[in-house]
Structures are given as C-alpha cells and as structure tokens.
Design an enzyme around this catalytic site. Structure first.
Site, PDB file in Angstrom:
ATOM      1  N   CYS A 212      -4.475  -1.628  -1.733  1.00  0.00           N
ATOM      2  CA  CYS A 212      -4.638  -0.191  -1.948  1.00  0.00           C
ATOM      3  C   CYS A 212      -5.604  -0.021  -3.113  1.00  0.00           C
ATOM      4  O   CYS A 212      -5.340  -0.527  -4.210  1.00  0.00           O
ATOM      5  CB  CYS A 212      -3.273   0.397  -2.293  1.00  0.00           C
ATOM      6  SG  CYS A 212      -3.310   2.135  -2.776  1.00  0.00           S
TER       7      CYS A 212
ATOM      8  N   ASP B 248       0.891  -1.174   0.000  1.00  0.00           N
ATOM      9  CA  ASP B 248       0.000   0.000   0.000  1.00  0.00           C
ATOM     10  C   ASP B 248       0.923   1.217   0.000  1.00  0.00           C
ATOM     11  O   ASP B 248       2.137   1.100   0.203  1.00  0.00           O
ATOM     12  CB  ASP B 248      -0.881  -0.016   1.269  1.00  0.00           C
ATOM     13  CG  ASP B 248      -1.822   1.193   1.337  1.00  0.00           C
ATOM     14  OD1 ASP B 248      -2.359   1.591   0.286  1.00  0.00           O
ATOM     15  OD2 ASP B 248      -1.998   1.762   2.434  1.00  0.00           O
ATOM     16  N   SER B 249       0.319   2.387  -0.190  1.00  0.00           N
ATOM     17  CA  SER B 249       1.116   3.615  -0.095  1.00  0.00           C
ATOM     18  C   SER B 249       1.611   3.830   1.337  1.00  0.00           C
ATOM     19  O   SER B 249       2.606   4.523   1.547  1.00  0.00           O
ATOM     20  CB  SER B 249       0.269   4.817  -0.517  1.00  0.00           C
ATOM     21  OG  SER B 249      -0.836   4.958   0.366  1.00  0.00           O
TER      22      SER B 249
ATOM     23  N   HIS C 186      -7.104   2.935   3.891  1.00  0.00           N
ATOM     24  CA  HIS C 186      -6.825   3.776   5.062  1.00  0.00           C
ATOM     25  C   HIS C 186      -8.091   4.033   5.893  1.00  0.00           C
ATOM     26  O   HIS C 186      -8.028   4.154   7.114  1.00  0.00           O
ATOM     27  CB  HIS C 186      -6.250   5.131   4.630  1.00  0.00           C
ATOM     28  CG  HIS C 186      -4.784   5.126   4.329  1.00  0.00           C
ATOM     29  ND1 HIS C 186      -4.262   4.582   3.185  1.00  0.00           N
ATOM     30  CD2 HIS C 186      -3.731   5.621   5.028  1.00  0.00           C
ATOM     31  CE1 HIS C 186      -2.948   4.743   3.184  1.00  0.00           C
ATOM     32  NE2 HIS C 186      -2.598   5.369   4.287  1.00  0.00           N
TER      33      HIS C 186
ATOM     34  N   GLU D  82      -2.262   8.885   8.020  1.00  0.00           N
ATOM     35  CA  GLU D  82      -0.849   8.543   8.236  1.00  0.00           C
ATOM     36  C   GLU D  82      -0.287   9.317   9.437  1.00  0.00           C
ATOM     37  O   GLU D  82       0.597   8.845  10.128  1.00  0.00           O
ATOM     38  CB  GLU D  82      -0.005   8.901   7.000  1.00  0.00           C
ATOM     39  CG  GLU D  82      -0.231   8.028   5.782  1.00  0.00           C
ATOM     40  CD  GLU D  82       0.433   6.661   5.879  1.00  0.00           C
ATOM     41  OE1 GLU D  82       1.577   6.564   6.346  1.00  0.00           O
ATOM     42  OE2 GLU D  82      -0.223   5.674   5.473  1.00  0.00           O
TER      43      GLU D  82
ATOM     44  N   CYS E 101     -11.160   3.018   0.320  1.00  0.00           N
ATOM     45  CA  CYS E 101      -9.726   3.287   0.508  1.00  0.00           C
ATOM     46  C   CYS E 101      -9.337   2.542   1.760  1.00  0.00           C
ATOM     47  O   CYS E 101     -10.019   2.667   2.796  1.00  0.00           O
ATOM     48  CB  CYS E 101      -9.482   4.787   0.671  1.00  0.00           C
ATOM     49  SG  CYS E 101      -7.809   5.224   1.220  1.00  0.00           S
TER      50      CYS E 101
HETATM   51  N1  DGL Z   1      -4.807   3.208   0.965  1.00  0.00           N
HETATM   52  C1  DGL Z   1      -4.926   3.671  -0.344  1.00  0.00           C
HETATM   53  C2  DGL Z   1      -6.206   3.325  -1.039  1.00  0.00           C
HETATM   54  O1  DGL Z   1      -6.780   2.315  -0.698  1.00  0.00           O
HETATM   55  C3  DGL Z   1      -4.155   4.871  -0.782  1.00  0.00           C
HETATM   56  C4  DGL Z   1      -4.498   6.183  -0.226  1.00  0.00           C
HETATM   57  C5  DGL Z   1      -3.508   7.217  -0.672  1.00  0.00           C
HETATM   58  O2  DGL Z   1      -2.310   6.942  -0.611  1.00  0.00           O
HETATM   59  O3  DGL Z   1      -3.943   8.299  -1.067  1.00  0.00           O
HETATM   60  O4  DGL Z   1      -6.653   3.992  -1.938  1.00  0.00           O
END
Ligand code: DGL
Length: 257
Positions: free
Chosen positions: A69, A6-7, A182, A148, A180
């Site tokens: 992600c 993931d990011s 996150h 984050e 997302c």
């Molecule tokens: N966790 C990510 C997603 O599911 C990326 C969010 C990001 O880095 O902007 O889209």
C-alpha cells in the site's frame, strides 16, 4: 510465512506477482477493509493502523512484512523499521525512478492518494530522482473506495482514473506512474483510454521481485505454497472481490486487531 497488507484489495495486485515468483511460499494477506480507504485519512491514523497490522502479522511469524500500500508505506514504513529492526519490511513507493528513465518529454505524471503525496517518502523521492524531470502529480480522492466497490470491468473507475490522468498528459507527461496499488487493476483500461503515446508504470512486479530476494534471505521463500486471506471487514464481500480480481474461490477469515 510472508505477510502482506493493504487497506483493501489493492495489494492483491502485488500478491498476484508474488505468487508467480514465489509459488512455494506461504503467504498471509490482510485487508484492513473496516478502516479503508486510507488515502484521505491523516498520516498519524494510517501509521497507527499499520503498526497494529504489522504487530499482528509479526506475531504470526511473518518475514518479510510487505506493505502493499503506497499510502501506508508513505505514512508508516520508516516507523515500522525503527520499531522492529529485526524484521525485514518491503514497501511501495511511486515509481518515479524508472519513470524518469522512460520519459522522452521530460515530464512524468504520478497518480496516487492524497496522503501518499503528503508523506516524507514522496518528498525524499522527489529529492532523489526528481532532478532533471518534471513530476506532475494528481491525487485521486475516492478512487480506491470506488475500486473496492465496483468490478474491474466496470468503466466507472477507469473513467475516473482517466479523468485525473488526462490533464497530466495534456501538460506533457508521456509516462504515468500508478502510485496506488488499487490502480494496478485499471492499468489496461487506462492504457486504452490514454493511447499508445503514454507509458504506464506499475511497480507491482518490481516489488514482488524485491520480496522474493528478501524472502530468500529470510528463509521464507519455500513452504507449502498456501495463501491465507484475512479481512477486518466482511469476509463474504472480500471472497467475492478476490473471485473477481484473481479468479479464485477462497474463504477469507475475519480478523480483529
Ligand atoms: N492501495 C492503497 C495505496 O496503495 C490505499 C488506497 C486507499 O486506501 O486509499 O495507496
């Protein structure tokens, strides 16, 4: 070994479910925190990052590679499958299909990054499952970056997500999809804020079940039950985030791609 990326910390929500379902598997989780967030980047940039990460994880023997992600899945999943046809990939997509079966109002809301809505994957999803239900979308710029930065019990991130969700609810959505990874960490806080009339769908567990099935086939479901954490960013910061989000003390390793 199963590779997950993931990011940043979002994919840990999927990793958590994977470890419940696959306690014997060896996992490697890579957070691309040097280049996070992905959500406001161009699809081409995210594609390039995803390709470099997949190459690295495959070179370490990962199968499957889990794109934990939504943004990277939207930008890169199809290309990754074309580039490595012999490697199984499991990706994320906003859970419009299950949401469509849960709605009574006929309206579902999807919360995700801007890039996720731009990808052809979302257009495909709408074409396949959007029939008969109205899909309302809200991009949440800056939210993944905030997650984050702040601990999950800090109200700032949940308030921000709620601010994006409430107009969808006001427009009639009775199901909200967390599009997302996150945002998964805010599921309970969002549920409290929007109240019991709204169902929240987080695909993390369903994706973990898919990973388990693919890992069985790939012969990677059984190992020593280890998890290795890697980050392109600051390993000390990542260790703190893991401690807060997964209640675990670990020593992530730095990695350069
Ligand atoms: N966790 C990510 C997603 O599911 C990326 C969010 C990001 O880095 O902007 O889209």
């Amino acid at each position: 070994m199963i590779g997950v990326f993931d990011s940043g910390v979002g994919g840990l929500s999927v990793l958590r479910e994977m470890r419940r379902l696959l306690p014997q598997a060896d996992l490697v989780y890579l957070a691309d925190q040097a280049r996070a967030p992905y959500g406001e980047r161009s699809l081409q940039e995210v594609r390039d990052f995803s390709e470099a990460i997949a190459r690295y994880l495959i070179s370490r023997g990962s199968a499957p590679v889990v794109v934990a992600c939504n943004t990277a899945s939207a930008a890169a999943l199809r290309g990754l499958r074309e580039q490595w046809p012999g490697v199984p990939f499991v990706g994320m997509e906003p859970a419009v299909k299950p949401a469509a079966t849960l709605t009574s109002s006929g309206k579902v809301g999807v919360l995700a990054t801007q890039a996720t809505f731009q990808g052809e994957l979302f257009a495909d999803l709408m074409a396949r499952y959007g029939n008969g239900v109205e899909v309302l979308t809200a991009a949440c710029p800056g939210l993944a970056a905030l997650i984050e930065d702040v601990p999950p019990d800090d109200p700032a991130a949940a308030d921000r997500l709620t601010g994006h969700a409430l107009p969808l609810v006001a427009a009639g959505a009775d199901v909200l999809v967390l599009g997302c990874t996150h945002y998964s960490f805010l599921q309970n806080a969002l549920a409290e804020r929007v109240g019991p009339g709204v169902t929240i769908v987080d695909p993390a567990e369903a994706v973990a079940r898919r990973v388990a099935a693919v890992a069985e086939e790939a012969g990677t479901a059984d190992g020593s039950g280890t998890t290795t954490y890697l980050t392109t960013g600051d390993p000390v910061r990542f260790a703190r985030q893991i401690e807060v989000l997964l209640s675990e003390r670990v020593s992530p390793e730095p990695v350069q791609l």
